[in-house]
Design an enzyme around this catalytic site. Sequence first.
Site, mmCIF file in Angstrom:
data_model
loop_
_atom_site.group_PDB
_atom_site.id
_atom_site.type_symbol
_atom_site.label_atom_id
_atom_site.label_comp_id
_atom_site.label_asym_id
_atom_site.label_seq_id
_atom_site.Cartn_x
_atom_site.Cartn_y
_atom_site.Cartn_z
ATOM 1 N N LYS A 203 0.801 -1.220 -0.009
ATOM 2 C CA LYS A 203 -0.119 -0.018 -0.049
ATOM 3 C C LYS A 203 0.883 1.221 0.130
ATOM 4 O O LYS A 203 1.577 1.219 1.026
ATOM 5 C CB LYS A 203 -0.875 -0.262 1.320
ATOM 6 C CG LYS A 203 -1.787 1.115 1.310
ATOM 7 C CD LYS A 203 -2.826 0.966 2.448
ATOM 8 C CE LYS A 203 -3.377 2.524 2.357
ATOM 9 N NZ LYS A 203 -4.694 2.599 3.472
ATOM 10 N N ARG A 213 -10.775 10.365 1.936
ATOM 11 C CA ARG A 213 -10.675 11.009 2.750
ATOM 12 C C ARG A 213 -11.912 11.943 3.088
ATOM 13 O O ARG A 213 -12.197 12.061 4.190
ATOM 14 C CB ARG A 213 -9.360 11.877 3.206
ATOM 15 C CG ARG A 213 -8.221 10.924 2.763
ATOM 16 C CD ARG A 213 -6.921 10.984 3.704
ATOM 17 N NE ARG A 213 -5.955 9.962 3.409
ATOM 18 C CZ ARG A 213 -4.750 10.248 3.187
ATOM 19 N NH1 ARG A 213 -4.604 11.280 2.980
ATOM 20 N NH2 ARG A 213 -3.964 9.182 3.015
ATOM 21 N N LYS A 226 1.094 10.156 5.566
ATOM 22 C CA LYS A 226 1.242 8.890 6.165
ATOM 23 C C LYS A 226 2.543 8.010 5.512
ATOM 24 O O LYS A 226 2.728 6.933 5.617
ATOM 25 C CB LYS A 226 0.135 8.155 5.585
ATOM 26 C CG LYS A 226 -1.302 8.652 6.055
ATOM 27 C CD LYS A 226 -2.377 7.775 5.768
ATOM 28 C CE LYS A 226 -3.755 8.255 6.584
ATOM 29 N NZ LYS A 226 -4.948 7.385 6.481
ATOM 30 N N GLU A 242 7.297 -6.576 1.418
ATOM 31 C CA GLU A 242 6.052 -6.671 1.885
ATOM 32 C C GLU A 242 5.318 -7.801 1.719
ATOM 33 O O GLU A 242 4.539 -8.572 2.821
ATOM 34 C CB GLU A 242 5.374 -5.322 1.647
ATOM 35 C CG GLU A 242 5.997 -4.009 2.175
ATOM 36 C CD GLU A 242 5.549 -3.843 3.852
ATOM 37 O OE1 GLU A 242 4.996 -4.669 4.264
ATOM 38 O OE2 GLU A 242 5.982 -2.747 4.228
ATOM 39 N N LYS A 257 -2.150 -1.642 -3.888
ATOM 40 C CA LYS A 257 -3.024 -0.410 -3.894
ATOM 41 C C LYS A 257 -2.284 0.786 -3.863
ATOM 42 O O LYS A 257 -1.362 0.989 -3.023
ATOM 43 C CB LYS A 257 -3.852 -0.466 -2.240
ATOM 44 C CG LYS A 257 -4.781 0.712 -2.177
ATOM 45 C CD LYS A 257 -5.406 0.636 -0.813
ATOM 46 C CE LYS A 257 -6.135 2.120 -0.505
ATOM 47 N NZ LYS A 257 -6.440 1.795 0.851
ATOM 48 N N SER A 283 -10.330 5.727 -4.707
ATOM 49 C CA SER A 283 -11.259 6.753 -4.857
ATOM 50 C C SER A 283 -10.987 7.546 -5.779
ATOM 51 O O SER A 283 -11.577 7.922 -6.751
ATOM 52 C CB SER A 283 -11.524 7.224 -3.399
ATOM 53 O OG SER A 283 -10.149 7.643 -2.964
ATOM 54 N N TYR A 322 -15.159 0.826 -6.366
ATOM 55 C CA TYR A 322 -16.698 1.339 -6.145
ATOM 56 C C TYR A 322 -17.476 1.367 -7.491
ATOM 57 O O TYR A 322 -18.732 1.632 -7.476
ATOM 58 C CB TYR A 322 -16.388 2.804 -6.051
ATOM 59 C CG TYR A 322 -15.448 3.308 -4.875
ATOM 60 C CD1 TYR A 322 -16.047 3.481 -3.640
ATOM 61 C CD2 TYR A 322 -14.173 3.289 -4.911
ATOM 62 C CE1 TYR A 322 -15.106 3.747 -2.275
ATOM 63 C CE2 TYR A 322 -13.292 3.890 -3.658
ATOM 64 C CZ TYR A 322 -13.924 3.590 -2.472
ATOM 65 O OH TYR A 322 -12.990 3.975 -1.381
#
Length: 333
Positions: A203, A213, A226, A242, A257, A283, A322
Amino acid sequence: MNKHPLARYPALRLRRPRQSGWSRRLFAENQLSPGDFIWAIVLKDGKGVHEPIEAMPGVFRLSPDEAVKAAKEARSLGVPALALFPYTDKQGRTPGGEEALNPDNLMCRAARAIKEAVPDIGLMADVALDPYTDHGHDGLLREGEIVNDETVEILVQQSIIQARAGFDIIAPSDMMDGRVGAIRGGLDSEGLQNIQIMAYAAKYASAFYGPYREAIGSAGVLQGDKRSYQMDPANSDEALREVALDLAEGADSVMVKPGMPYLDIVRRVKDEFGAPTFVFQVSGEYAMIKAADASGWLDGDRAMMEALIAFKRAGANGVITYFAATAAKILNG
Ligand code: PBG
């Protein structure tokens, strides 16, 4: 040079099979079906709530009763699972994100309602503290640092609570080190050994999360960024490390992602591990297609289908999106 003697124009014409629809279908190397999708759904407290999200035209914050309707729609469209994400207003947020551990929180209530009405739909839970913290981070913030191990202990409890509420797939999106193994251990010690883990393994710290957000109420809230826990977009070998770690710690599937800017990562992960690999069309990817469509700059449905097949071509087994219901309707004719 191509060594095969026949692999030469004019004997060979690669346009030949492209001449008609039936032939293009036969020659298609990848297929999309509604069974490839996990439908990303944003929840909001209340009843009968169907609230637009400005940056994501066509996506709505749904109260649990409305999410039940979405689950029924998913089932009838052949979409196997939903991924739920909770909106929390400013007042509902605390420094420690305690609401994450409330067995009666919005996520858990929605899961129970959906499982009661539609028991055969899969439910995926996002595990992280960012919907509940007043600083918008996925973990605990202590003197400017997101502390790893203390956060992991809370994520384990959050996972157990979600699994007990009816979630089938626990999906940690927090990027803390060691959380997959800790969550696996926690679930197993509670007799929840059949609950799956889908690790948000690779990610990235991405601008493409912007509309999300807004969707969950973190937009004006997040302090800083982040980058001390999510991956650097410059890196690719690190994604394999990872993924290797998360699989070794007990992940049933792994995720890359965002999606479209990271197709090279999807392909490397699939080739290297051959594990069930999912991709999150986030998104911002949704918003870009919808915005360009609304401006008349491209055909939104075609762009959507092209992006979705690209994930399959890159090696993904499925897509969190979505667009799930919209795309499934097109696929079902
Ligand atoms: C956070 C989380 C994020 C998304 C899912 N879980 C955003 C972030 O890391 O800031 C992004 C989803 C999207 O953009 O569609 N735990």
